[in-house]
Design a protein around this motif. Structure first.
Motif, PDB file in Angstrom:
ATOM      1  N   ARG A  93       0.916   5.239   0.110  1.00 57.05           N
ATOM      2  CA  ARG A  93       0.622   6.583   0.883  1.00 57.05           C
ATOM      3  C   ARG A  93       0.992   7.357   0.393  1.00 57.05           C
ATOM      4  O   ARG A  93       2.308   7.983   1.009  1.00 57.05           O
ATOM      5  CB  ARG A  93      -0.024   6.047   1.904  1.00 57.05           C
ATOM      6  CG  ARG A  93      -0.866   5.294   2.891  1.00 57.05           C
ATOM      7  CD  ARG A  93      -1.270   5.161   4.311  1.00 57.05           C
ATOM      8  NE  ARG A  93      -2.152   4.170   4.625  1.00 57.05           N
ATOM      9  CZ  ARG A  93      -1.648   3.009   4.886  1.00 57.05           C
ATOM     10  NH1 ARG A  93      -0.258   2.333   5.125  1.00 57.05           N
ATOM     11  NH2 ARG A  93      -2.502   1.701   4.783  1.00 57.05           N
TER      12      ARG A  93
ATOM     13  N   ARG B 209      -3.630  10.520  -1.406  1.00 56.98           N
ATOM     14  CA  ARG B 209      -4.143   9.756  -1.523  1.00 56.98           C
ATOM     15  C   ARG B 209      -3.710   8.110  -0.985  1.00 56.98           C
ATOM     16  O   ARG B 209      -2.528   8.304  -0.503  1.00 56.98           O
ATOM     17  CB  ARG B 209      -3.139   9.975  -2.652  1.00 56.98           C
ATOM     18  CG  ARG B 209      -3.791   8.672  -3.965  1.00 56.98           C
ATOM     19  CD  ARG B 209      -3.162   8.915  -5.663  1.00 56.98           C
ATOM     20  NE  ARG B 209      -3.186   8.269  -6.317  1.00 56.98           N
ATOM     21  CZ  ARG B 209      -2.124   7.609  -7.372  1.00 56.98           C
ATOM     22  NH1 ARG B 209      -1.714   8.775  -7.603  1.00 56.98           N
ATOM     23  NH2 ARG B 209      -3.023   6.522  -7.810  1.00 56.98           N
ATOM     24  N   THR B 210      -4.408   7.430  -0.943  1.00 53.72           N
ATOM     25  CA  THR B 210      -4.018   5.902  -0.235  1.00 53.72           C
ATOM     26  C   THR B 210      -3.766   5.261  -1.970  1.00 53.72           C
ATOM     27  O   THR B 210      -5.760   5.552  -1.571  1.00 53.72           O
ATOM     28  CB  THR B 210      -4.251   5.814   0.807  1.00 53.72           C
ATOM     29  OG1 THR B 210      -4.128   6.461   1.718  1.00 53.72           O
ATOM     30  CG2 THR B 210      -3.993   4.077   1.132  1.00 53.72           C
ATOM     31  N   TRP B 211      -3.465   3.811  -2.545  1.00 53.99           N
ATOM     32  CA  TRP B 211      -3.561   2.688  -3.036  1.00 53.99           C
ATOM     33  C   TRP B 211      -2.266   1.833  -3.009  1.00 53.99           C
ATOM     34  O   TRP B 211      -1.377   1.902  -2.032  1.00 53.99           O
ATOM     35  CB  TRP B 211      -3.920   2.979  -4.962  1.00 53.99           C
ATOM     36  CG  TRP B 211      -1.912   4.156  -4.859  1.00 53.99           C
ATOM     37  CD1 TRP B 211      -1.144   3.299  -6.025  1.00 53.99           C
ATOM     38  CD2 TRP B 211      -1.490   5.389  -4.945  1.00 53.99           C
ATOM     39  NE1 TRP B 211       0.067   3.237  -6.594  1.00 53.99           N
ATOM     40  CE2 TRP B 211      -0.290   5.171  -5.777  1.00 53.99           C
ATOM     41  CE3 TRP B 211      -1.465   6.464  -4.476  1.00 53.99           C
ATOM     42  CZ2 TRP B 211       0.516   6.040  -5.593  1.00 53.99           C
ATOM     43  CZ3 TRP B 211      -0.727   6.879  -3.834  1.00 53.99           C
ATOM     44  CH2 TRP B 211       1.110   7.154  -4.483  1.00 53.99           C
ATOM     45  N   SER B 212      -3.370   0.785  -3.167  1.00 55.60           N
ATOM     46  CA  SER B 212      -2.554  -0.728  -2.920  1.00 55.60           C
ATOM     47  C   SER B 212      -2.164  -1.348  -4.029  1.00 55.60           C
ATOM     48  O   SER B 212      -3.284  -1.449  -5.078  1.00 55.60           O
ATOM     49  CB  SER B 212      -3.804  -1.536  -2.158  1.00 55.60           C
ATOM     50  OG  SER B 212      -3.675  -1.252  -1.185  1.00 55.60           O
TER      51      SER B 212
ATOM     52  N   THR C 156       0.407  -0.609   0.035  1.00 54.31           N
ATOM     53  CA  THR C 156      -0.206   0.032   0.068  1.00 54.31           C
ATOM     54  C   THR C 156       0.980   1.044   0.076  1.00 54.31           C
ATOM     55  O   THR C 156       2.061   1.167   0.403  1.00 54.31           O
ATOM     56  CB  THR C 156      -0.574   0.012   1.136  1.00 54.31           C
ATOM     57  OG1 THR C 156      -1.734  -1.453   1.239  1.00 54.31           O
ATOM     58  CG2 THR C 156      -1.640   0.985   1.821  1.00 54.31           C
TER      59      THR C 156
ATOM     60  N   ILE D 215       6.419   9.557  -0.017  1.00 54.50           N
ATOM     61  CA  ILE D 215       4.664   8.487  -0.319  1.00 54.50           C
ATOM     62  C   ILE D 215       5.470   7.644   0.680  1.00 54.50           C
ATOM     63  O   ILE D 215       7.078   6.834   0.721  1.00 54.50           O
ATOM     64  CB  ILE D 215       4.921   7.423  -2.051  1.00 54.50           C
ATOM     65  CG1 ILE D 215       4.651   8.878  -2.486  1.00 54.50           C
ATOM     66  CG2 ILE D 215       4.498   6.287  -1.678  1.00 54.50           C
ATOM     67  CD1 ILE D 215       5.398   8.784  -3.983  1.00 54.50           C
ATOM     68  N   ASP D 216       4.433   7.278   1.262  1.00 54.13           N
ATOM     69  CA  ASP D 216       5.025   6.475   2.991  1.00 54.13           C
ATOM     70  C   ASP D 216       4.450   4.246   1.480  1.00 54.13           C
ATOM     71  O   ASP D 216       3.517   4.447   1.694  1.00 54.13           O
ATOM     72  CB  ASP D 216       4.881   6.039   4.041  1.00 54.13           C
ATOM     73  CG  ASP D 216       4.806   7.282   4.120  1.00 54.13           C
ATOM     74  OD1 ASP D 216       6.163   7.249   4.914  1.00 54.13           O
ATOM     75  OD2 ASP D 216       4.108   8.545   4.373  1.00 54.13           O
TER      76      ASP D 216
ATOM     77  N   ASP E 130       0.920  -5.076   3.597  1.00 53.26           N
ATOM     78  CA  ASP E 130      -0.318  -5.355   4.153  1.00 53.26           C
ATOM     79  C   ASP E 130      -0.436  -6.453   5.001  1.00 53.26           C
ATOM     80  O   ASP E 130      -1.134  -6.401   6.314  1.00 53.26           O
ATOM     81  CB  ASP E 130      -1.850  -5.008   3.157  1.00 53.26           C
ATOM     82  CG  ASP E 130      -2.350  -3.881   2.354  1.00 53.26           C
ATOM     83  OD1 ASP E 130      -1.527  -2.741   2.762  1.00 53.26           O
ATOM     84  OD2 ASP E 130      -2.630  -3.802   1.305  1.00 53.26           O
TER      85      ASP E 130
END
Length: 107
Positions: A52, A56-59, A50, A79-80, A84
């Motif tokens: 972040r 905005r967050t996306w996987s 994932t 971006i971190d 998961d």
């Protein structure tokens, strides 16, 4: 281990991040807008990353051993990244317009 493939000065690069032993390597990248990061699973277990960024967050899709996921970075920012399934697997990516002291768009 970071591998950078450069097509030519001023062109986007592809950087490979290795997933192995429940860790991401390297743990920090500074890349230029337009670069691509390939996340390669060399672990014996699946991972799902994932990402972040501000607002905005996306996987990425689940990766099994030997699989890769590719992400292009068109916008500057911090971006971190984390897995998961294995929260200890973290890294940061800083996307910049240019890296000071280097040729525009290159390392």
């Amino acid at each position: 281990m970071t591998t950078v493939f450069v097509a030519g000065q001023g062109q986007a690069a592809t950087i490979v991040v290795i997933e192995k032993d429940r860790a991401l390597a390297p743990t920090h990248l500074q890349i230029v807008q337009g670069d691509t990061v390939v996340f390669r699973n060399e672990d014996g277990m699946p991972h799902r990353l994932t990402l972040r960024a501000a607002g905005r967050t996306w996987s990425l899709d689940i990766q099994r051993q030997g699989q890769e996921r590719t992400q292009d970075f068109a916008e500057a920012g911090h971006i971190d990244v984390m897995c998961d399934f294995h929260p200890q697997m973290t890294m940061t990516i800083d996307v910049v317009k240019d890296i000071p002291g280097q040729a525009p768009g290159r390392y």
